[in-house]
Write an enzyme that holds these catalytic residues in place. Structure first.
Site, PDB file in Angstrom:
ATOM      1  N   LYS A   1      -9.823 -10.663  -9.541  1.00  0.00           N
ATOM      2  CA  LYS A   1     -10.918 -10.765  -8.577  1.00  0.00           C
ATOM      3  C   LYS A   1     -11.799  -9.521  -8.635  1.00  0.00           C
ATOM      4  O   LYS A   1     -11.345  -8.441  -9.044  1.00  0.00           O
ATOM      5  CB  LYS A   1     -10.376 -10.965  -7.165  1.00  0.00           C
TER       6      LYS A   1
ATOM      7  N   LYS B 292       0.812  -1.213   0.000  1.00  0.00           N
ATOM      8  CA  LYS B 292       0.000   0.000   0.000  1.00  0.00           C
ATOM      9  C   LYS B 292       0.845   1.262   0.000  1.00  0.00           C
ATOM     10  O   LYS B 292       0.502   2.258  -0.640  1.00  0.00           O
ATOM     11  CB  LYS B 292      -0.943  -0.008   1.210  1.00  0.00           C
TER      12      LYS B 292
ATOM     13  N   LYS C 175     -13.344  -3.364  -5.484  1.00  0.00           N
ATOM     14  CA  LYS C 175     -13.688  -1.953  -5.589  1.00  0.00           C
ATOM     15  C   LYS C 175     -12.547  -1.126  -6.159  1.00  0.00           C
ATOM     16  O   LYS C 175     -12.758  -0.158  -6.870  1.00  0.00           O
ATOM     17  CB  LYS C 175     -14.055  -1.409  -4.210  1.00  0.00           C
TER      18      LYS C 175
END
Length: 377
Positions: free
Chosen positions: A230, A147, A233
């Site tokens: 997958k 991240k 969002k």
């Protein structure tokens, strides 16, 4: 955490219960304590709506766990502020997440449903665990590296760095036996176990060691337009993701427009027919029918009938889910009351756990701590 995961005869039948949970049951050293296995899971309020991947991959399993586990489910709003966010959106999404968990089947009479920030012992224990976590140990957490690399190291917060320590506190403060985890959270659970063992070794047995709870046959849902990825969002296109709060007609259209594969045979072949295999997975998960049964039913009929029928199945599922969710959101007072009651029951477990931790650390008892279970004081 799935963090995620919903979103359960949860309550101990021991004497001396407070809010449905006995203090003895929260003490791993309590002699003769008997209770159902305790499970803890949480979901971040980072989107306006759950999607099929959230529901079929996690929340549906949370609902099933209520039957034979003592279940604690929380909306982890503290984790959601480790990256940039809008306060107004966070408040709305927190309520939306709770409402969707209730619509999915999380029963506040059988489970403890609450908001993470409503239970201050989470952050209090997180500080303690942070003082037991090595800097190098925290630096090796894959999710932080991924991240921070994606958002830029200069913009990565200390909160994002210590996210796994707070997650460990989320689990240990409830003396959880089992934690539903995916592969992306397995490393964090290993850190949780390491910290529990470290504390127990230095200060005496205090925490249970949680085990990963891997649900068999968990549905893995792919992007409708890119079945090699997958449903997510953060990466799926609007046409590739089905939000459970979308207009049912829009969801049906997305199913009819989903990518299929060459040929016309409805077969479960993830390698050669990933698009059809994904749709079969959704169909099977929503109806409970075996994939082999669906293959037989649509043999020789082609993709058209198959996708039309699946679109109808999706509409039949999302319509009542959407109505129930919006019903909870229309009565915020009732929704907030459910969450407040959940926080009260949660604190019946977290307060004595934290008091025991503080005692073993050598802190001077304060008026807010009350009696320390097992200390004789």
């Amino acid at each position: 955490m799935t963090r995620l995961t919903r979103p359960g005869k949860w309550w101990s039948e021991d004497a001396g219960r407070i809010g449905g949970m006995s203090h003895a049951a929260s003490d791993p050293s309590a002699a003769g304590s008997q209770r159902r296995p305790r499970v803890l899971s949480g979901i971040q309020p980072t989107a306006d709506s759950f999607h099929f991947g959230n529901y079929l991959g996690a929340v549906r399993q949370w609902v099933a766990l209520q039957d034979d586990h003592e279940a604690f489910y929380c909306v982890v709003d503290l984790h959601a502020i480790t990256v940039e966010y809008e306060p107004k959106a966070l408040r709305e999404r927190t309520r939306r997440s709770a409402a969707q968990l209730l619509a999915a089947g999380i029963d506040p009479e059988r489970s403890t449903l609450f908001v993470q920030s409503h239970v201050p012992e989470h952050t209090q224990l997180a500080w303690v665990l942070g003082c037991l976590t090595g800097f190098g140990e925290a630096s090796r957490m894959t999710q932080f590296k991924d991240k921070s690399a994606k958002g830029g190291a200069d913009r990565a917060t200390v909160g994002l760095f210590t996210y796994p320590t707070l997650q460990a506190a989320d689990i240990l403060i409830y003396q959880a036996d089992r934690v539903p985890v995916g592969e992306d959270q397995r490393q964090h659970l290993e850190l949780t176990r390491d910290l529990a063992q470290r504390f127990n070794h230095r200060f005496g047995k205090t925490f249970r060691l949680p085990e990963p709870y891997i649900v068999k046959e968990t549905a893995k849902i792919s992007d409708l337009q890119d079945p090699g990825a997958k449903m997510s969002k953060s990466s799926s296109s609007p046409a590739g993701i089905i939000d459970l709060l979308d207009d049912p007609k829009a969801s049906a259209k997305k199913i009819r427009s989903a990518v299929t594969d060459s040929g016309r045979d409805v077969l479960f072949d993830p390698e050669n027919k990933p698009g059809v295999a994904n749709l079969l997975t959704i169909y099977s998960a929503l109806t409970g029918r075996k994939i082999s049964e669906l293959e037989d039913e649509y043999a020789g009929r082609g993709y058209g009938d198959f996708k039309k029928d699946l679109a109808d199945v999706v509409v039949e599922f999302v319509t009542p889910f959407r109505e129930k969710t919006l019903g909870y959101l229309d009565d915020k007072a009732q929704l907030d009351a459910i969450l407040a009651a959940g926080a009260e029951r949660a604190r019946a477990v977290t307060e004595p756990t934290l008091a025991r931790v503080y005692d073993r650390l050598g802190f001077v008892p304060g008026p807010a701590l009350g009696p320390i279970p097992g200390s004789g004081r």
